[in-house]
Design a protein around this motif. Structure first.
Motif, PDB file in Angstrom:
ATOM      1  N   LEU A  30     -77.087  52.210  61.000  1.00  0.00           N
ATOM      2  CA  LEU A  30     -76.847  52.113  62.439  1.00  0.00           C
ATOM      3  C   LEU A  30     -75.673  51.257  62.895  1.00  0.00           C
ATOM      4  CD1 LEU A  30     -80.437  51.969  63.828  1.00  0.00           C
ATOM      5  CD2 LEU A  30     -78.642  53.743  64.616  1.00  0.00           C
ATOM      6  N   ASP A  33     -72.304  52.943  61.580  1.00  0.00           N
ATOM      7  CA  ASP A  33     -71.981  54.412  62.229  1.00  0.00           C
ATOM      8  C   ASP A  33     -71.633  54.079  63.620  1.00  0.00           C
ATOM      9  OD1 ASP A  33     -72.313  55.379  59.767  1.00  0.00           O
ATOM     10  OD2 ASP A  33     -74.071  56.571  60.326  1.00  0.00           O
ATOM     11  N   ALA A  86     -80.479  59.787  71.391  1.00  0.00           N
ATOM     12  CA  ALA A  86     -80.168  58.703  70.267  1.00  0.00           C
ATOM     13  C   ALA A  86     -79.858  59.556  69.266  1.00  0.00           C
ATOM     14  CB  ALA A  86     -81.340  58.021  69.912  1.00  0.00           C
ATOM     15  N   ALA A  87     -80.089  60.782  68.680  1.00  0.00           N
ATOM     16  CA  ALA A  87     -79.746  61.336  67.555  1.00  0.00           C
ATOM     17  C   ALA A  87     -78.327  61.902  67.441  1.00  0.00           C
ATOM     18  CB  ALA A  87     -80.773  62.678  67.090  1.00  0.00           C
ATOM     19  N   LEU A  88     -77.957  62.008  68.851  1.00  0.00           N
ATOM     20  CA  LEU A  88     -76.503  62.686  69.163  1.00  0.00           C
ATOM     21  C   LEU A  88     -75.880  61.521  69.344  1.00  0.00           C
ATOM     22  CD1 LEU A  88     -77.239  65.709  71.229  1.00  0.00           C
ATOM     23  CD2 LEU A  88     -76.706  65.760  68.790  1.00  0.00           C
ATOM     24  N   ALA A  89     -76.191  60.222  69.348  1.00  0.00           N
ATOM     25  CA  ALA A  89     -75.012  59.122  69.931  1.00  0.00           C
ATOM     26  C   ALA A  89     -74.146  58.864  69.162  1.00  0.00           C
ATOM     27  CB  ALA A  89     -75.773  57.755  70.169  1.00  0.00           C
ATOM     28  N   PRO A  90     -72.652  59.165  69.551  1.00  0.00           N
ATOM     29  CA  PRO A  90     -71.650  59.044  68.839  1.00  0.00           C
ATOM     30  C   PRO A  90     -70.944  57.576  68.868  1.00  0.00           C
ATOM     31  CG  PRO A  90     -71.021  59.930  70.906  1.00  0.00           C
ATOM     32  CD  PRO A  90     -72.386  59.644  70.843  1.00  0.00           C
ATOM     33  N   MET A  95     -75.619  54.834  72.690  1.00  0.00           N
ATOM     34  CA  MET A  95     -76.812  54.621  72.043  1.00  0.00           C
ATOM     35  C   MET A  95     -77.630  53.556  72.992  1.00  0.00           C
ATOM     36  SD  MET A  95     -79.178  54.759  69.989  1.00  0.00           S
ATOM     37  CE  MET A  95     -78.522  55.385  68.359  1.00  0.00           C
ATOM     38  N   TRP A 157     -79.809  58.189  59.191  1.00  0.00           N
ATOM     39  CA  TRP A 157     -80.858  57.925  60.317  1.00  0.00           C
ATOM     40  C   TRP A 157     -80.960  58.806  61.493  1.00  0.00           C
ATOM     41  CZ3 TRP A 157     -78.670  57.381  65.186  1.00  0.00           C
ATOM     42  CH2 TRP A 157     -77.024  57.369  65.431  1.00  0.00           C
ATOM     43  N   ARG A 158     -79.920  59.629  61.923  1.00  0.00           N
ATOM     44  CA  ARG A 158     -80.144  60.537  62.902  1.00  0.00           C
ATOM     45  C   ARG A 158     -81.439  61.447  62.661  1.00  0.00           C
ATOM     46  NH1 ARG A 158     -75.534  60.266  66.089  1.00  0.00           N
ATOM     47  NH2 ARG A 158     -73.912  59.456  64.867  1.00  0.00           N
ATOM     48  N   TYR A 161     -84.569  60.225  64.563  1.00  0.00           N
ATOM     49  CA  TYR A 161     -84.609  60.381  65.915  1.00  0.00           C
ATOM     50  C   TYR A 161     -85.271  61.863  66.043  1.00  0.00           C
ATOM     51  CZ  TYR A 161     -82.932  55.795  67.007  1.00  0.00           C
ATOM     52  OH  TYR A 161     -82.773  54.426  67.308  1.00  0.00           O
ATOM     53  N   TRP A 162     -84.626  62.779  65.302  1.00  0.00           N
ATOM     54  CA  TRP A 162     -84.964  64.302  65.606  1.00  0.00           C
ATOM     55  C   TRP A 162     -86.556  64.478  65.084  1.00  0.00           C
ATOM     56  CZ3 TRP A 162     -82.243  66.575  68.803  1.00  0.00           C
ATOM     57  CH2 TRP A 162     -80.786  66.747  68.597  1.00  0.00           C
TER      58      TRP A 162
END
Length: 384
Positions: A30, A33, A86-90, A95, A157-158, A161-162
């Motif tokens: 985390l 990234d 959260a899953a898409l947070a760039p 985040m 890690w994404r 969240y999915w």
């Protein structure tokens, strides 16, 4: 029949426990990234309990005014949105937004089943079922131990969240199909008056010690199991991610079994207040024992012991239930949960500052000190 609706509502608590402890075995990736340090990650994830605590007043009011079913469905929709964000947070700011949305969405995931149980059950049965709700809900942390460590290694890690988003959707479906609607009692105060009532309950002198304990209690769970346990095991103890996940899984299983054990102990021996203090004091000493740097099996035993000991926090709900009227159960439980998560936010930020100065070990010491202080204040302030 109350069992199926209560279990459906408890699925939301499973989701909440899973998503808020996800960073424990993903902190390094985390941070990489999102382009932040471990200390900055602590501040980012601290937005979750801060938003959670701020949402407790409107959630408590809504539960007493509108009932459990509509509140639970709205919160699950918000939580699912937060998981997707959260899953898409760039980036780090994205985040932070996701953590705020998740904190709001998860703010009633424990209070919904607790309020349902408080209205459906008498005090003795409430004590039993509140422990079971906590135990089942804590199983969400099982997902973020070894299983999540494997998922991160394989998919990143994404994907975690999915997976949590899917769990929120499952919980919403269960609530929609099993939880009945009820007509709440006619409101005797304005919404603002109800909000003031939550604050009045929280500030009540006879609950002062209980609120002090709540302020440090969940922060320790979230800090040790949810954030700093993984970095301690991987960075300080040198364990690979999956092995660290196994040790955290042991702690999680103890957190699952612990509330039921606490309920049995108090039903057998009584002494709720003494057991609350003893559980938190022992939990502090077990975290301190990690600094012995013994063999890995000792770390595993200490983490399991911590999970069992800190689980006696569930007795705080039983103690509170006996001190308030049934019709104010939602507001009273929300007042205490505001302290649970407000304290978690403060302690998470403090632990991040401590880690900046002394690493994961200094962060863990933050929770040791907080737990011992909470015990002292509880003994001094809590009234009969």
């Amino acid at each position: 029949m109350f069992v199926l609706p209560l279990l459906a509502l408890t699925l939301g608590h499973v989701f909440s426990n899973a998503i808020r402890t996800l960073p424990a075995v993903a902190a390094d990736v985390l941070s990489r990234d999102l382009g932040v340090s471990a200390q900055e990650l602590a501040a980012i994830t601290g937005a979750f309990p801060a938003a959670f605590a701020l949402a407790m007043i409107p959630v408590g009011v809504a539960l007493d005014r509108y009932g459990v079913r509509p509140v639970a469905l709205i919160l699950l929709a918000i939580a699912a949105l937060g998981a997707g964000l959260a899953a898409l947070a760039p980036s780090a700011p994205a985040m932070v937004l996701a953590q705020v949305v998740l904190g709001v969405g998860c703010s009633g995931m424990l209070m919904c089943p607790m309020t349902f149980a408080a209205r459906a059950l008498d005090a003795p049965r409430f004590g039993l079922w509140s422990g079971l709700v906590q135990a089942i809900g804590n199983s969400g942390m099982v997902l973020t131990a070894s299983p999540l460590a494997w998922l991160i290694e394989v998919e990143g890690w994404r994907a975690g969240y999915w997976a949590c988003l899917a769990l929120a959707a499952l919980a919403a479906g269960a609530v929609a199909t099993t939880v009945p609607s009820w007509t709440p009692a006619a409101a005797t105060r304005s919404v603002l008056g109800d909000a003031r009532e939550v604050l009045r309950i929280a500030a009540s002198p006879r609950l002062r010690g209980l609120m002090a304990m709540a302020f440090v209690s969940f922060g320790a769970v979230l800090g040790v199991r949810g954030l700093w346990g993984g970095p301690w095991l991987m960075e300080v103890r040198g364990l690979p991610r999956i092995e660290a996940g196994h040790l955290l899984l042991g702690c999680t299983l103890a957190l699952v079994a612990g509330p039921a054990i606490a309920g049995w102990v108090v039903s057998r021996f009584g002494q709720v207040k003494r057991l609350i203090v003893l559980g938190h004091a022992v939990a502090a000493l077990l975290v301190l024992g990690l600094f012995l740097r013994g063999p890995v099996w000792l770390d595993a035993a200490l983490l399991v012991g911590f999970g069992l000991a800190i689980s006696f926090q569930v007795l705080c709900f039983s103690l509170l239930r006996g001190l308030v009227r049934q019709e104010e159960a939602g507001r009273a439980l929300s007042a205490m949960n505001m302290f649970f998560f407000g304290g978690a936010a403060v302690l998470q930020w403090l632990s991040g500052a401590a880690a900046w100065m002394g690493g994961a070990g200094a962060a863990l010491l933050t929770f040791v000190a907080a737990l011992l202080l909470g015990c002292l204040l509880f003994v001094r302030w809590q009234q009969d």
